[in-house]
Structure formats: C-alpha cells, structure tokens
Design an enzyme around this catalytic site. Structure first.
Site, short mmCIF file in Angstrom:
data_model
loop_
_atom_site.label_atom_id
_atom_site.label_comp_id
_atom_site.label_asym_id
_atom_site.label_seq_id
_atom_site.Cartn_x
_atom_site.Cartn_y
_atom_site.Cartn_z
N TYR A 1 65.54 68.51 35.92
CA TYR A 1 66.77 67.74 35.64
C TYR A 1 67.77 67.89 36.79
O TYR A 1 68.49 66.95 37.10
CB TYR A 1 67.40 68.20 34.30
CG TYR A 1 66.94 67.36 33.14
CD1 TYR A 1 65.63 67.41 32.69
CD2 TYR A 1 67.81 66.47 32.50
CE1 TYR A 1 65.19 66.62 31.64
CE2 TYR A 1 67.38 65.67 31.45
CZ TYR A 1 66.07 65.75 31.02
OH TYR A 1 65.65 64.96 29.98
N TYR B 1 56.60 83.15 24.17
CA TYR B 1 57.98 83.28 24.67
C TYR B 1 57.99 83.08 26.19
O TYR B 1 58.77 82.28 26.72
CB TYR B 1 58.51 84.65 24.29
CG TYR B 1 59.96 84.91 24.63
CD1 TYR B 1 60.97 84.17 24.05
CD2 TYR B 1 60.31 85.92 25.53
CE1 TYR B 1 62.31 84.43 24.34
CE2 TYR B 1 61.63 86.19 25.81
CZ TYR B 1 62.63 85.45 25.23
OH TYR B 1 63.95 85.72 25.53
N VAL C 1 67.70 72.81 17.31
CA VAL C 1 67.76 72.10 18.60
C VAL C 1 66.39 71.61 19.07
O VAL C 1 66.31 70.84 20.02
CB VAL C 1 68.41 72.94 19.72
CG1 VAL C 1 69.86 73.23 19.41
CG2 VAL C 1 67.64 74.22 19.99
N ASP D 1 73.10 76.42 15.52
CA ASP D 1 72.07 77.42 15.21
C ASP D 1 71.29 76.92 14.00
O ASP D 1 71.86 76.24 13.13
CB ASP D 1 72.74 78.77 14.89
CG ASP D 1 71.83 79.96 15.20
OD1 ASP D 1 70.78 80.08 14.55
OD2 ASP D 1 72.19 80.78 16.07
N ALA E 1 69.46 80.11 29.23
CA ALA E 1 69.17 81.53 29.06
C ALA E 1 67.68 81.72 29.30
O ALA E 1 66.85 81.36 28.47
CB ALA E 1 69.52 81.98 27.65
#
Ligand code: UDP
Length: 313
Positions: free
Chosen positions: A159, A145, A57, A31, A114
C-alpha cells in the site's frame, strides 16, 4: 487527530487509546472482544473524545466521518490464544490488515501496523536487527501468527509503494504490564500469578531460552514517536536486556516477595513447538530514528504489574 485503534479493548490497544486521549486526540476504538475486554476501556466509555465500535476487522469495516490515523492492533497475541483461535489469527493479520489499509486509503489516513518479533521466528541471529529476514516455520503452531504478521508487513509495504499511503510498522518485542489477562498463558502473567498464589513457577524445558521484556509504557512512547516520524520501514521496539526464562523466574519470585519454588516442566502440547531459543531486539534504529530507548527497568515494571494482578487473583 481522529484515530482509529483496532484491538482497542486489548492490553496494548487500551493503553494506546489512553495515550491518544491524553494527547488531546479523538479515538475510535474497535474490537470484536474475542481476547479483548471491555474492562480495559471502561474508564474511557462516556469520554467525549472516545467512541467504541464492536466489530470484527476481518470483515468489512465501516467508520463514518474523517479518520487521520489508523493503528491496527487487533490480533490474538499469546501463543495459547493463537492455538485456540488459529483461523481468526490468520484472518485478522491478513484480511484485517487489508481492510484497515483500505480504510486508511479511503480516508487519506496515516497507517501504523503492529507487527512482532515473531516475524524473526526462531532466530539464528542474536540480537535481531530489522534487516534480518527471520527463520519461521510456516506450518508449525506459531505459523498462524508469524505468517499472518509477515503477510501484514508485505501488504502494508505494498500500500505504501503502490498507493502512496503513509505507513509505519512497529515490530513489538515481548511487552508486559497491567491489563494483560491473568490467564492468557504467557510467561509474565503465568509467573506472577504463580508467585502471588504460592504455586511453583513452571519453567518450560531447561529455561535456557531467552527473552527481553519491555514495560508497556516504553512501547507506547515508541509507537507514538514512530507514528509521527518519517521512518517508513519496520522499527524494532523492545527492551534489549535479554535474560533466560530461568533467570526471569528467579526475578519474579524475588520482586513479588514470594516463597514459590521454580520447577521445570515439559508441556506435551504444541505450546513449546518452535519456541524461539533466543530473542533480543537490536534497537539501534529506534535510537537513531526516534531518539527512543526504554526507561522502565524490570524491577519497577514487574512491581507495578504484580500490584495490578494482586487485586485479581
Ligand atoms: N514459558 C515458561 N513457562 C510458562 C509460560 C511460558 O517457561 O508458564 C516460556 C515459553 O516457553 C517461552 C517464554 O516463556 O520460552 C515466553 O513465552 P510467552 O508465552 O510469554 O511468549 P513468547 O515470547 O514465546 O511469544
């Protein structure tokens, strides 16, 4: 399994970390703490099967040793947060998804993204099945978002198809419970805070917009089942009990035993631009593919959430 959970100090990431630890797995939590809080994982610190890495990340990520599963949950998730952090929101959904997919590929790990009901935008179909392509304004305040998550889904499928990675995608509908931030601006903490402090509950607009609220423990169960299932395409996880925001305000007042009034306000800022008028998950797929459905009703879930917030107001 050794599982990497990004966003581990957030509301959902911390509950997921708890679940994987309870099941006997090892969790590496990651995080950058822009909206997450160490308080959410303080009880896990020092556990022999839990480790924490403070890292963004969206930048290059490094995790030593084997990883069997990657769950990418890092992102600002409240409309207020993505208005405050529009570029980090875009980056974590795009660059962060690319980096975590790259890590999963390098480690031969299974990957779970997610995603969100926001991929459906302001839907013109109700309830929303996974086959619905959505109705999103790419350049509105929520676009940072919504489009990041839509990109994230596309990247995840690329992927899967191009690299043969085992991937899963959960489309999460409004979820609430302990460890949400009291002031994250979303309707559940706002209303509970207002009800507990005797302030009027602020319904935006006429309150006819609908949402369907699920308790976090139902979501965690759905995600756990999805990760180990064979379902490679997105799955909605949400509680199909749809209600208007006005009805929800009345429910909060009643369950909190509050004498707060309910008022209608018209925020002048971007908070309600493109506010979806209805949201209701079609969960047929979760029922058939995961044998999952929500178990916690609103009264139980709100009572537990109010108890958590009561200590913090
Ligand atoms: N809302 C409201 N009062 C508040 C906060 C939110 O009426 O104090 C409304 C908001 O306009 C939206 C719904 O509640 O229609 C859910 O908002 P939230 O921010 O929780 O998340 P969203 O589902 O829009 O992502």
């Amino acid at each position: 399994m050794r599982v990497l959970i990004t966003g581990a100090a957030g509301f959902l990431g911390s509950h997921l970390s708890d679940r994987f630890i309870e099941e006997g797995h090892t969790v590496v939590g990651m995080d950058n703490l822009i909206t997450g809080s160490m308080e959410n994982i303080a009880h896990l610190m020092g556990h022999e099967r839990f480790g924490f890495i403070r890292q963004d990340v969206s930048n290059y990520i490094y995790v030593a040793g084997p990883v069997d599963a990657v769950l990418h949950f890092a992102s600002p998730a409240s409309p207020n947060d993505y208005l405050e952090y529009p570029i980090p929101t875009l980056k974590v959904g795009s660059l962060g998804t690319h980096n975590t997919l790259g890590l999963a590929k390098a480690k031969g790990a299974r990957y779970l993204l997610a995603s969100t009901s926001e991929v459906y935008g302001d839907p013109q179909v109700n309830p929303q099945p996974e086959s619905y392509w959505g109705h999103v304004n790419p350049i509105g305040p929520r676009g940072v978002y919504d489009e990041a998550k839509r990109f994230a889904e596309a990247m995840t499928l690329a992927y899967q198809r191009y690299h043969g990675l085992e991937t899963r995608i959960v489309r999460i509908f409004n979820t609430y419970g302990p460890r949400m931030r009291l002031h994250d601006g979303r309707v559940v903490p706002n209303f509970i805070y207002q009800a507990l402090t005797g302030q009027p509950l602020t319904v935006y607009g006429d309150g006819s917009q609908t949402r369907s609220f699920q308790y976090y423990s139902d979501l965690v169960e759905g995600i756990y089942r999805l990760l180990f299932s064979d379902e490679k395409l997105p799955v909605n996880i949400g509680n199909p009990s749809e209600m208007t925001i006005l009805q929800f305000a009345h429910a909060v007042v009643e369950i909190a035993g509050s004498d707060s009034d309910i008022v209608h306000v018209q925020p002048k800022d971007e908070r309600i631009t493109d506010d979806p008028k209805m949201r209701h998950p079609d969960i047929s797929k979760a029922r058939s593919a995961l044998n999952w459905e929500p178990k916690v009703n609103l009264a139980e879930g709100l009572a537990e959430t109010a108890a958590y917030f009561r200590d913090r107001v």
